[in-house]
Motif scaffolding. Structure first.
Motif, PDB file in Angstrom:
ATOM      1  N   ASN A 190      34.507 -65.766 -30.965  1.00 46.17           N
ATOM      2  CA  ASN A 190      33.713 -64.572 -31.281  1.00 46.17           C
ATOM      3  C   ASN A 190      34.591 -63.436 -31.792  1.00 46.17           C
ATOM      4  N   ALA A 191      35.786 -63.299 -31.214  1.00 44.64           N
ATOM      5  CA  ALA A 191      36.721 -62.267 -31.682  1.00 44.64           C
ATOM      6  C   ALA A 191      37.169 -62.568 -33.108  1.00 44.64           C
ATOM      7  N   TRP A 192      37.419 -63.838 -33.434  1.00 41.38           N
ATOM      8  CA  TRP A 192      37.791 -64.221 -34.799  1.00 41.38           C
ATOM      9  C   TRP A 192      36.657 -63.906 -35.771  1.00 41.38           C
ATOM     10  N   LEU A 193      35.436 -64.249 -35.383  1.00 39.33           N
ATOM     11  CA  LEU A 193      34.285 -63.983 -36.258  1.00 39.33           C
ATOM     12  C   LEU A 193      34.064 -62.472 -36.431  1.00 39.33           C
ATOM     13  N   ASP A 194      34.240 -61.717 -35.335  1.00 40.04           N
ATOM     14  CA  ASP A 194      34.116 -60.257 -35.435  1.00 40.04           C
ATOM     15  C   ASP A 194      35.217 -59.675 -36.321  1.00 40.04           C
ATOM     16  N   LEU A 195      36.419 -60.228 -36.211  1.00 44.87           N
ATOM     17  CA  LEU A 195      37.529 -59.793 -37.070  1.00 44.87           C
ATOM     18  C   LEU A 195      37.182 -60.036 -38.536  1.00 44.87           C
ATOM     19  N   LEU A 196      36.678 -61.219 -38.840  1.00 44.07           N
ATOM     20  CA  LEU A 196      36.288 -61.545 -40.207  1.00 44.07           C
ATOM     21  C   LEU A 196      35.185 -60.605 -40.701  1.00 44.07           C
ATOM     22  N   ALA A 197      34.188 -60.346 -39.856  1.00 43.89           N
ATOM     23  CA  ALA A 197      33.082 -59.453 -40.233  1.00 43.89           C
ATOM     24  C   ALA A 197      33.584 -58.029 -40.467  1.00 43.89           C
ATOM     25  N   ASN A 198      34.462 -57.546 -39.608  1.00 39.88           N
ATOM     26  CA  ASN A 198      34.991 -56.191 -39.758  1.00 39.88           C
ATOM     27  C   ASN A 198      35.863 -56.059 -41.005  1.00 39.88           C
ATOM     28  N   LEU A 199      36.660 -57.068 -41.291  1.00 34.74           N
ATOM     29  CA  LEU A 199      37.477 -57.021 -42.508  1.00 34.74           C
ATOM     30  C   LEU A 199      36.596 -57.067 -43.763  1.00 34.74           C
ATOM     31  N   THR A 200      35.547 -57.884 -43.718  1.00 34.79           N
ATOM     32  CA  THR A 200      34.608 -57.942 -44.840  1.00 34.79           C
ATOM     33  C   THR A 200      33.928 -56.592 -45.039  1.00 34.79           C
TER      34      THR A 200
ATOM     35  N   VAL B 183      30.758 -40.159 -50.122  1.00 34.46           N
ATOM     36  CA  VAL B 183      32.159 -40.590 -50.238  1.00 34.46           C
ATOM     37  C   VAL B 183      32.858 -40.553 -48.875  1.00 34.46           C
ATOM     38  N   PRO B 184      32.834 -39.421 -48.140  1.00 33.02           N
ATOM     39  CA  PRO B 184      33.476 -39.448 -46.819  1.00 33.02           C
ATOM     40  C   PRO B 184      32.764 -40.373 -45.840  1.00 33.02           C
ATOM     41  N   SER B 185      31.464 -40.552 -45.990  1.00 34.40           N
ATOM     42  CA  SER B 185      30.731 -41.436 -45.084  1.00 34.40           C
ATOM     43  C   SER B 185      31.200 -42.880 -45.213  1.00 34.40           C
ATOM     44  N   PHE B 186      31.300 -43.368 -46.447  1.00 34.26           N
ATOM     45  CA  PHE B 186      31.749 -44.747 -46.638  1.00 34.26           C
ATOM     46  C   PHE B 186      33.244 -44.896 -46.380  1.00 34.26           C
ATOM     47  N   THR B 187      34.011 -43.831 -46.612  1.00 35.23           N
ATOM     48  CA  THR B 187      35.430 -43.864 -46.251  1.00 35.23           C
ATOM     49  C   THR B 187      35.582 -44.016 -44.743  1.00 35.23           C
ATOM     50  N   LEU B 188      34.780 -43.271 -44.003  1.00 37.61           N
ATOM     51  CA  LEU B 188      34.813 -43.369 -42.538  1.00 37.61           C
ATOM     52  C   LEU B 188      34.318 -44.729 -42.064  1.00 37.61           C
ATOM     53  N   LEU B 189      33.324 -45.289 -42.724  1.00 33.83           N
ATOM     54  CA  LEU B 189      32.860 -46.630 -42.379  1.00 33.83           C
ATOM     55  C   LEU B 189      33.993 -47.629 -42.552  1.00 33.83           C
ATOM     56  N   CYS B 190      34.744 -47.499 -43.633  1.00 34.92           N
ATOM     57  CA  CYS B 190      35.890 -48.371 -43.869  1.00 34.92           C
ATOM     58  C   CYS B 190      36.937 -48.204 -42.762  1.00 34.92           C
ATOM     59  N   ALA B 191      37.232 -46.961 -42.414  1.00 36.47           N
ATOM     60  CA  ALA B 191      38.224 -46.697 -41.351  1.00 36.47           C
ATOM     61  C   ALA B 191      37.758 -47.262 -40.022  1.00 36.47           C
ATOM     62  N   SER B 192      36.481 -47.105 -39.712  1.00 34.79           N
ATOM     63  CA  SER B 192      35.977 -47.610 -38.433  1.00 34.79           C
ATOM     64  C   SER B 192      36.005 -49.137 -38.406  1.00 34.79           C
ATOM     65  N   ALA B 193      35.746 -49.779 -39.559  1.00 36.61           N
ATOM     66  CA  ALA B 193      35.808 -51.242 -39.619  1.00 36.61           C
ATOM     67  C   ALA B 193      37.245 -51.737 -39.465  1.00 36.61           C
ATOM     68  N   ILE B 194      38.190 -51.033 -40.072  1.00 36.56           N
ATOM     69  CA  ILE B 194      39.602 -51.409 -39.920  1.00 36.56           C
ATOM     70  C   ILE B 194      40.044 -51.233 -38.471  1.00 36.56           C
ATOM     71  N   TYR B 195      39.623 -50.129 -37.858  1.00 34.63           N
ATOM     72  CA  TYR B 195      39.984 -49.888 -36.462  1.00 34.63           C
ATOM     73  C   TYR B 195      39.393 -50.976 -35.559  1.00 34.63           C
ATOM     74  N   ALA B 196      38.123 -51.334 -35.802  1.00 30.90           N
ATOM     75  CA  ALA B 196      37.482 -52.387 -35.011  1.00 30.90           C
ATOM     76  C   ALA B 196      38.157 -53.731 -35.248  1.00 30.90           C
ATOM     77  N   ALA B 197      38.584 -53.989 -36.490  1.00 32.09           N
ATOM     78  CA  ALA B 197      39.302 -55.233 -36.784  1.00 32.09           C
ATOM     79  C   ALA B 197      40.613 -55.291 -35.997  1.00 32.09           C
ATOM     80  N   GLY B 198      41.278 -54.146 -35.891  1.00 32.24           N
ATOM     81  CA  GLY B 198      42.501 -54.103 -35.074  1.00 32.24           C
ATOM     82  C   GLY B 198      42.224 -54.424 -33.615  1.00 32.24           C
ATOM     83  N   ALA B 199      41.115 -53.920 -33.085  1.00 27.91           N
ATOM     84  CA  ALA B 199      40.734 -54.230 -31.702  1.00 27.91           C
ATOM     85  C   ALA B 199      40.432 -55.718 -31.567  1.00 27.91           C
ATOM     86  N   ASN B 200      39.755 -56.292 -32.560  1.00 24.37           N
ATOM     87  CA  ASN B 200      39.490 -57.736 -32.527  1.00 24.37           C
ATOM     88  C   ASN B 200      40.785 -58.531 -32.573  1.00 24.37           C
TER      89      ASN B 200
END
Length: 173
Positions: A99-109, A150-167
């Protein structure tokens, strides 16, 4: 029957996570205010149209632009609290590591796609600004509605990268 899962955001350890979480919450509150203003404007326009034959001119233009802004401002916080719909039919009995691998893949995507969307919105903003395109009835510059996205999607990208790091850290442990 659907279940509501309230996710704790304890993954916001460290200063970067706390900043991302704070900005996500701020944008979500701004999105709520935009939706409230849009609802009030719609009610005023409907009342004006019904009782006084005097609707708010350009209300459809404003609703269209404000909906796009509100949705984009809501996405980072929704992702941060893991509030997106997840269909776990196939992974409910899978190992936590899978599940962590799949979440990592989803967050990176998500990070990749939100970065591409950020880039395209940024490009579109400058093209609309240089062409001086404006709404038909109110003559409001169209690029104005792109600016908060622009800042909204930038923040979405940052939050996905941060979540990928947690995964990734989950996979490592």
């Amino acid at each position: 029957m659907a279940e509501l899962h309230v996710t704790d955001t304890s993954h916001a350890r460290g200063p970067a996570g706390k900043v991302i979480e704070w900005v996500c919450k701020f944008l979500a509150i701004c999105a709520g205010l935009v939706l409230t203003a849009m609802a009030a404007m719609s009610i005023a326009s409907i009342v004006g149209r019904t009782f006084f034959s005097n609707p708010i001119v350009g209300d459809y233009e404003l609703v269209q632009a404000l909906c796009a802004v509100a949705v984009s401002m809501s996405l980072p916080y929704t992702h941060w609290i893991r509030g997106h719909v997840i269909v776990d039919f196939f992974t409910a009995n899978a190992s936590p590591k899978l599940n962590a691998w799949l979440d990592l893949l989803a967050n990176l995507t998500l990070a990749i796609f939100s970065a591409v969307i950020t880039w395209r919105i940024w490009t579109g903003l400058w093209e609309l600004k240089s062409s001086k395109e404006a709404s038909m009835l109110l003559d409001i510059p169209t690029w104005w509605s792109y600016a908060p996205m622009v800042p909204s999607f930038t923040l979405l990208c940052a939050s996905a990268i941060y979540a990928a790091g947690a995964n990734f850290r989950k996979i490592q442990s």
